[in-house]
Structures are given as structure tokens and as C-alpha cells.
Design a protein around this motif. Sequence first.
Motif, PDB file in Angstrom:
ATOM      1  N   MET A 198      -0.603  19.652   4.402  1.00  0.00           N
ATOM      2  CA  MET A 198      -1.557  18.518   4.377  1.00  0.00           C
ATOM      3  C   MET A 198      -0.929  17.263   3.789  1.00  0.00           C
ATOM      4  SD  MET A 198      -4.958  20.344   2.930  1.00  0.00           S
ATOM      5  CE  MET A 198      -5.522  21.890   3.610  1.00  0.00           C
ATOM      6  N   GLY A 242       0.039  14.105   5.596  1.00  0.00           N
ATOM      7  CA  GLY A 242      -0.952  13.153   6.103  1.00  0.00           C
ATOM      8  C   GLY A 242      -1.811  13.719   7.218  1.00  0.00           C
ATOM      9  N   GLU A 285      11.967  12.195 -11.247  1.00  0.00           N
ATOM     10  CA  GLU A 285      10.714  11.696 -10.659  1.00  0.00           C
ATOM     11  C   GLU A 285      10.288  10.393 -11.341  1.00  0.00           C
ATOM     12  OE1 GLU A 285       8.500  15.270 -11.145  1.00  0.00           O
ATOM     13  OE2 GLU A 285       9.559  16.217  -9.478  1.00  0.00           O
ATOM     14  N   SER A 308      -0.405  11.052  -3.791  1.00  0.00           N
ATOM     15  CA  SER A 308      -0.409  12.201  -2.885  1.00  0.00           C
ATOM     16  C   SER A 308      -1.392  13.290  -3.314  1.00  0.00           C
ATOM     17  CB  SER A 308       0.989  12.786  -2.761  1.00  0.00           C
ATOM     18  OG  SER A 308       0.956  13.846  -1.832  1.00  0.00           O
ATOM     19  N   LEU A 334      12.632   7.480   6.245  1.00  0.00           N
ATOM     20  CA  LEU A 334      12.345   6.212   5.564  1.00  0.00           C
ATOM     21  C   LEU A 334      13.619   5.497   5.079  1.00  0.00           C
ATOM     22  CD1 LEU A 334       9.127   7.120   3.506  1.00  0.00           C
ATOM     23  CD2 LEU A 334       9.268   5.681   5.545  1.00  0.00           C
ATOM     24  N   LYS A 346      14.777  17.358 -13.342  1.00  0.00           N
ATOM     25  CA  LYS A 346      14.009  17.053 -12.126  1.00  0.00           C
ATOM     26  C   LYS A 346      12.850  16.116 -12.453  1.00  0.00           C
ATOM     27  CE  LYS A 346      11.408  19.311  -8.397  1.00  0.00           C
ATOM     28  NZ  LYS A 346      10.211  18.507  -8.314  1.00  0.00           N
ATOM     29  N   ARG A 371       0.838  -1.209   0.000  1.00  0.00           N
ATOM     30  CA  ARG A 371       0.000   0.000   0.000  1.00  0.00           C
ATOM     31  C   ARG A 371       0.873   1.259   0.000  1.00  0.00           C
ATOM     32  NH1 ARG A 371      -1.511   3.530   3.691  1.00  0.00           N
ATOM     33  NH2 ARG A 371      -0.513   2.374   5.364  1.00  0.00           N
ATOM     34  N   TRP A 423      -9.552  15.922   2.793  1.00  0.00           N
ATOM     35  CA  TRP A 423     -10.281  14.674   2.511  1.00  0.00           C
ATOM     36  C   TRP A 423     -11.029  14.748   1.188  1.00  0.00           C
ATOM     37  CZ3 TRP A 423      -8.249  10.722   4.573  1.00  0.00           C
ATOM     38  CH2 TRP A 423      -7.718  10.771   5.876  1.00  0.00           C
ATOM     39  N   SER A 428      -4.908   9.500  12.040  1.00  0.00           N
ATOM     40  CA  SER A 428      -4.148   8.596  11.164  1.00  0.00           C
ATOM     41  C   SER A 428      -4.373   7.136  11.562  1.00  0.00           C
ATOM     42  CB  SER A 428      -2.661   8.951  11.247  1.00  0.00           C
ATOM     43  OG  SER A 428      -1.887   7.909  10.695  1.00  0.00           O
ATOM     44  N   HIS A 477      -3.147   4.361  10.226  1.00  0.00           N
ATOM     45  CA  HIS A 477      -2.055   3.391  10.052  1.00  0.00           C
ATOM     46  C   HIS A 477      -0.818   3.653  10.908  1.00  0.00           C
ATOM     47  CE1 HIS A 477      -4.224   1.724   6.705  1.00  0.00           C
ATOM     48  NE2 HIS A 477      -4.215   2.867   6.054  1.00  0.00           N
ATOM     49  N   GLU A 515      16.206  14.398  -4.258  1.00  0.00           N
ATOM     50  CA  GLU A 515      15.204  15.372  -3.776  1.00  0.00           C
ATOM     51  C   GLU A 515      15.888  16.625  -3.241  1.00  0.00           C
ATOM     52  OE1 GLU A 515      12.394  14.741  -4.709  1.00  0.00           O
ATOM     53  OE2 GLU A 515      11.394  13.014  -3.831  1.00  0.00           O
ATOM     54  N   LYS A 555      -4.306   5.178  -3.998  1.00  0.00           N
ATOM     55  CA  LYS A 555      -4.163   6.623  -3.798  1.00  0.00           C
ATOM     56  C   LYS A 555      -2.815   7.096  -4.331  1.00  0.00           C
ATOM     57  CE  LYS A 555      -7.108   7.342   0.204  1.00  0.00           C
ATOM     58  NZ  LYS A 555      -7.606   6.023   0.646  1.00  0.00           N
ATOM     59  N   VAL A 583      -8.382  13.951  -1.296  1.00  0.00           N
ATOM     60  CA  VAL A 583      -8.021  12.528  -1.222  1.00  0.00           C
ATOM     61  C   VAL A 583      -9.118  11.669  -1.857  1.00  0.00           C
ATOM     62  CG1 VAL A 583      -7.614  10.588   0.366  1.00  0.00           C
ATOM     63  CG2 VAL A 583      -6.513  12.790   0.792  1.00  0.00           C
TER      64      VAL A 583
HETATM   65  N1  FAQ Z   1      -2.525  12.184  -0.031  1.00  0.00           N
HETATM   66  O1  FAQ Z   1      -3.095   6.550   8.358  1.00  0.00           O
HETATM   67  P1  FAQ Z   1      -2.480   7.523   7.428  1.00  0.00           P
HETATM   68  C1  FAQ Z   1       6.814  12.800  -3.904  1.00  0.00           C
HETATM   69  C2  FAQ Z   1      -4.213   8.502   3.098  1.00  0.00           C
HETATM   70  S1  FAQ Z   1       6.416  12.864  -2.258  1.00  0.00           S
HETATM   71  C3  FAQ Z   1      -3.356  11.166  -0.296  1.00  0.00           C
HETATM   72  O2  FAQ Z   1      -1.707   8.627   8.037  1.00  0.00           O
HETATM   73  P2  FAQ Z   1      -0.038   6.398   6.317  1.00  0.00           P
HETATM   74  C4  FAQ Z   1       8.065  13.504  -4.382  1.00  0.00           C
HETATM   75  C5  FAQ Z   1      -3.451   7.241   3.432  1.00  0.00           C
HETATM   76  O3  FAQ Z   1      -2.914   6.632   2.266  1.00  0.00           O
HETATM   77  C6  FAQ Z   1       4.707  12.350  -2.088  1.00  0.00           C
HETATM   78  N2  FAQ Z   1      -3.709  10.243   0.625  1.00  0.00           N
HETATM   79  O4  FAQ Z   1      -1.608   6.744   6.329  1.00  0.00           O
HETATM   80  C7  FAQ Z   1       7.767  14.507  -5.426  1.00  0.00           C
HETATM   81  C8  FAQ Z   1      -4.513   6.417   4.096  1.00  0.00           C
HETATM   82  O5  FAQ Z   1      -5.395   5.864   3.134  1.00  0.00           O
HETATM   83  P3  FAQ Z   1      -5.393   4.254   2.741  1.00  0.00           P
HETATM   84  C9  FAQ Z   1       4.536  10.890  -1.829  1.00  0.00           C
HETATM   85  C10 FAQ Z   1      -3.166  10.381   1.854  1.00  0.00           C
HETATM   86  O6  FAQ Z   1       0.232   5.615   5.084  1.00  0.00           O
HETATM   87  C11 FAQ Z   1       7.907  15.843  -5.147  1.00  0.00           C
HETATM   88  C12 FAQ Z   1      -5.314   7.483   4.853  1.00  0.00           C
HETATM   89  O7  FAQ Z   1      -5.083   8.707   4.182  1.00  0.00           O
HETATM   90  N3  FAQ Z   1       5.239  10.475  -0.652  1.00  0.00           N
HETATM   91  O8  FAQ Z   1       6.072  12.186  -4.569  1.00  0.00           O
HETATM   92  C13 FAQ Z   1      -2.266  11.398   2.182  1.00  0.00           C
HETATM   93  O9  FAQ Z   1       0.366   5.831   7.623  1.00  0.00           O
HETATM   94  C14 FAQ Z   1       7.650  16.810  -6.101  1.00  0.00           C
HETATM   95  C15 FAQ Z   1      -4.935   7.579   6.318  1.00  0.00           C
HETATM   96  O10 FAQ Z   1      -3.619   8.162   6.483  1.00  0.00           O
HETATM   97  C16 FAQ Z   1       4.977   9.318  -0.039  1.00  0.00           C
HETATM   98  O11 FAQ Z   1       4.088   8.591  -0.431  1.00  0.00           O
HETATM   99  C17 FAQ Z   1      -1.946  12.336   1.180  1.00  0.00           C
HETATM  100  N4  FAQ Z   1      -1.125  13.375   1.403  1.00  0.00           N
HETATM  101  O12 FAQ Z   1       0.661   7.828   6.212  1.00  0.00           O
HETATM  102  C18 FAQ Z   1       7.387  14.137  -6.712  1.00  0.00           C
HETATM  103  C19 FAQ Z   1       5.852   8.976   1.136  1.00  0.00           C
HETATM  104  N5  FAQ Z   1      -1.900  11.250   3.465  1.00  0.00           N
HETATM  105  O13 FAQ Z   1      -4.016   3.934   2.221  1.00  0.00           O
HETATM  106  C20 FAQ Z   1       7.112  15.109  -7.680  1.00  0.00           C
HETATM  107  C21 FAQ Z   1       5.567   7.629   1.725  1.00  0.00           C
HETATM  108  C22 FAQ Z   1      -2.545  10.164   3.934  1.00  0.00           C
HETATM  109  O14 FAQ Z   1      -5.710   3.511   4.008  1.00  0.00           O
HETATM  110  C23 FAQ Z   1       7.255  16.469  -7.376  1.00  0.00           C
HETATM  111  N6  FAQ Z   1       4.293   7.579   2.403  1.00  0.00           N
HETATM  112  N7  FAQ Z   1      -3.307   9.646   2.969  1.00  0.00           N
HETATM  113  O15 FAQ Z   1      -6.454   4.113   1.693  1.00  0.00           O
HETATM  114  C24 FAQ Z   1       4.107   7.929   3.697  1.00  0.00           C
HETATM  115  O16 FAQ Z   1       5.007   8.368   4.387  1.00  0.00           O
HETATM  116  C25 FAQ Z   1       2.728   7.710   4.287  1.00  0.00           C
HETATM  117  O17 FAQ Z   1       2.025   6.848   3.436  1.00  0.00           O
HETATM  118  C26 FAQ Z   1       1.920   9.022   4.499  1.00  0.00           C
HETATM  119  C27 FAQ Z   1       0.532   8.640   5.068  1.00  0.00           C
HETATM  120  C28 FAQ Z   1       2.615   9.917   5.539  1.00  0.00           C
HETATM  121  C29 FAQ Z   1       1.729   9.779   3.200  1.00  0.00           C
END
Ligand code: FAQ
Length: 311
Positions: free
Chosen positions: A195, A198, A74, A107, A138, A70, A35, A267, A204, A206, A157, A105, A270
Motif C-alpha cells: 500500500m 500509493g 533516516e 507515509s 526519482l 540506519k 507537496r 485510506w 491516483s 496526481h 537505502e 501527509k 492516510v
Molecule cells: N501514505 O495521487 P497519488 C521512506 C496520498 S520511504 C500516505 O498517487 P502521488 C524511507 C498522496 O500524498 C516513504 N499518503 O499521489 C524509510 C495524495 O494525497 P495529497 C516515503 C499517501 O504523490 C524507510 C493521495 O494519497 N516515500 O520514508 C500514500 O502522485 C524505512 C493520492 O495519491 C516517499 O514519499 C502513502 N503511502 O504519489 C524511512 C517517496 N500514497 O498529497 C524509514 C516520494 C499516496 O494530494 C524507514 N513520494 N498518498 O494530499 C512519491 O513517490 C509519491 O508521493 C507517492 C504518492 C508514490 C507516495
Amino acid sequence: EIKNLEAIFDLRIANDEKIEPKDWMPEKYRQTHIRQISQHAHSEIVGMLPEGNWITRAPSLRRKVALLAKVQDEAGHGLYLYSACETLGVSRDDLYEQLHNGTAKYSSIFNYPTITWADMGAIGWLVDGAAIINQVPLTATSYGPYARAMVRVCKEESFHQRQGFEIMMALANGTPEQKEMAQDALNRWWWPSLMMLGPTDAASVHTEQSMKWKLKRKTNDELRQQFVDQTVPQAELIGLTIPDPDLKWNEETKRYDFGPLDWDEFWQVVKGHGPCNKQRIAARKNAWDNGKWVRDAAMAYAEKQEEKKLE
Ligand code: FAQ
């Protein structure tokens, strides 16, 4: 026997050992990694779209080269992360399918439009800035392939963040119109960037389990506070104002207090109702459909090569 395996697994986590693809792991650990890593991969790929929008209109050759590099990075991060995810026994086609049919999902941040050149500055500075804060911990995550991917991703990054900050700095030191453009971009990207880290820890679902497994090493609120503390002095340095009337240095905690976030907006985005959700998915589906002949040709070629080997 499973109990035994689970006890060994727990011990390895407690000892900060990396879990590798062929090691035994609880099914929920595997699923939660699929996930998070796949959502992360999708974010990188969808994240190319808002900036891709400006490659042809960058104001100079130098800016164009940097932006192009850049956006290519990505793509690389996305492919790296899809590969890490595949080690958990899921196919890339299935992952793409989940993105295209809306079950996976990506971001929230990439559902906002990029309407001026200053948005390229704001994305690099704020969005990559927030991404670094989220991703550096991470590199110490418990799943080996994800942790190793994060090392390289974070190095890149940090170049992205500087690229963005330098655009903002140039605009902020430019004509009054340019400074206004930079301020406007900061106004629009500030709250969505907060936002992006997360929901609050209280909301939260998870975090608790992911912290136990050492998938997450810091909570969403901890990362958000760190982002605010790091970014406010950078805004001051270039003479821009953070659009938060409640923002205040707290002498006791030695941190910035900040105003409430609009969680309804979060939300909504999202759930698919942000300003650009439909456009982003349509662009990805379109790219996938238009690329079919390339995939077919590559597969046909690979099959022919295999046949030749057998002859
Ligand atoms: N957007 O219980 P939590 C990049 C969802 S950086 C959408 O807190 P978790 C670089 C979450 O999936 C961006 N949905 O979840 C770049 C969960 O739903 P689910 C990507 C969100 O996983 C820069 C529900 O809400 N980075 O791309 C968001 O413990 C510039 C409950 O939330 C990563 O993915 C959101 N913002 O914590 C590229 C980093 N936040 O799955 C291009 C890795 C939460 O149950 C240009 N991920 N949700 O259906 C993480 O660190 C974690 O997954 C979090 C969320 C912190 C994002």
C-alpha cells in the motif's frame, strides 16, 4: 510572456534537462514538488520512530550499531529533503508546522506498530525495499535538488535493505520460535508495504500530471508490480511464505499476479485513523516542544556572533 516561459520550460522537460531553483517554473510544478518532497521528508523523520523503539532492545551490540546507524541515516535523509524543499521558497518552520497540525501527509507505513524484533528485519527488507523501488526512478526526476538528493539516499537505502534482510535470514534459519517470529512480521508488514507505494493508478489523482512533468518516472502500479516480482523470490530463498493465497507466477506476463489490497484500510490510515497515527504525531510534537530551548540558545548564539562581526 508567461506563455513563452512555459514553452521554454516544456521544452526543457522534453529534453530531460534539470530544472534548478532559480529557473522559471509553473506555479503548479512548484507546489506539487513542495507537496511530494515535504511528504517524503516527513516520512523519513516520522519513519525513525518505529525503529527507534527497538534501539535499546537490539539483541546484540552489532545489531544495535547497525540499527542506530540506519535510524541516523533516516534523520539525514529528512534534513536533506527539507533543504531540497526549501529551495522552492518554503520555510522549514512552515513545513514542520504542517506536519504537526496534520495538514501534511507522511507515509502510511509508519503508522503501524513494531511489536517484535523481527519487525526490524521486516521494515528493512520490505519497507526500505519498497522505498528503493520508488526512489531509484526519482534519481531521474526533473527537479535538480530532488534528483541529486535521491542518489545518496538510494545508496544508503540499499544498505538498510540488506541490514533488514539479514535479520530476517538469521531469524528464518534460527529456532522454530525465531522462524515463527519472522513469518509473523512478514504477515503483518506485507500488505502495508504494498500500500505504501500509493493508490492504484486509476485512483491516483496526481500521477498523470506528475508523469508529464517527469516528477514521477513510474506509476504506483508499475512500482508495486516491480516490488512483488523482486521480493517473492527473496522470501522463497529464506523459506518464508508471502501471506497472499492469490499470489501466482504468470507464465504469460512473466510476472507475479497477486491478490487485492484492502484500500479501505489504506485510506483509513492516510486519514489519520491507523493504529499509531496519534502516537507518531504526539512524539514529533513533543520532540519539537522539548527542543525549543536548544533552538533558542542556538539562535541567541548566532545573533551574538553577528553582533560581534558588526562591532
Ligand atoms: N501514505 O495521487 P497519488 C521512506 C496520498 S520511504 C500516505 O498517487 P502521488 C524511507 C498522496 O500524498 C516513504 N499518503 O499521489 C524509510 C495524495 O494525497 P495529497 C516515503 C499517501 O504523490 C524507510 C493521495 O494519497 N516515500 O520514508 C500514500 O502522485 C524505512 C493520492 O495519491 C516517499 O514519499 C502513502 N503511502 O504519489 C524511512 C517517496 N500514497 O498529497 C524509514 C516520494 C499516496 O494530494 C524507514 N513520494 N498518498 O494530499 C512519491 O513517490 C509519491 O508521493 C507517492 C504518492 C508514490 C507516495
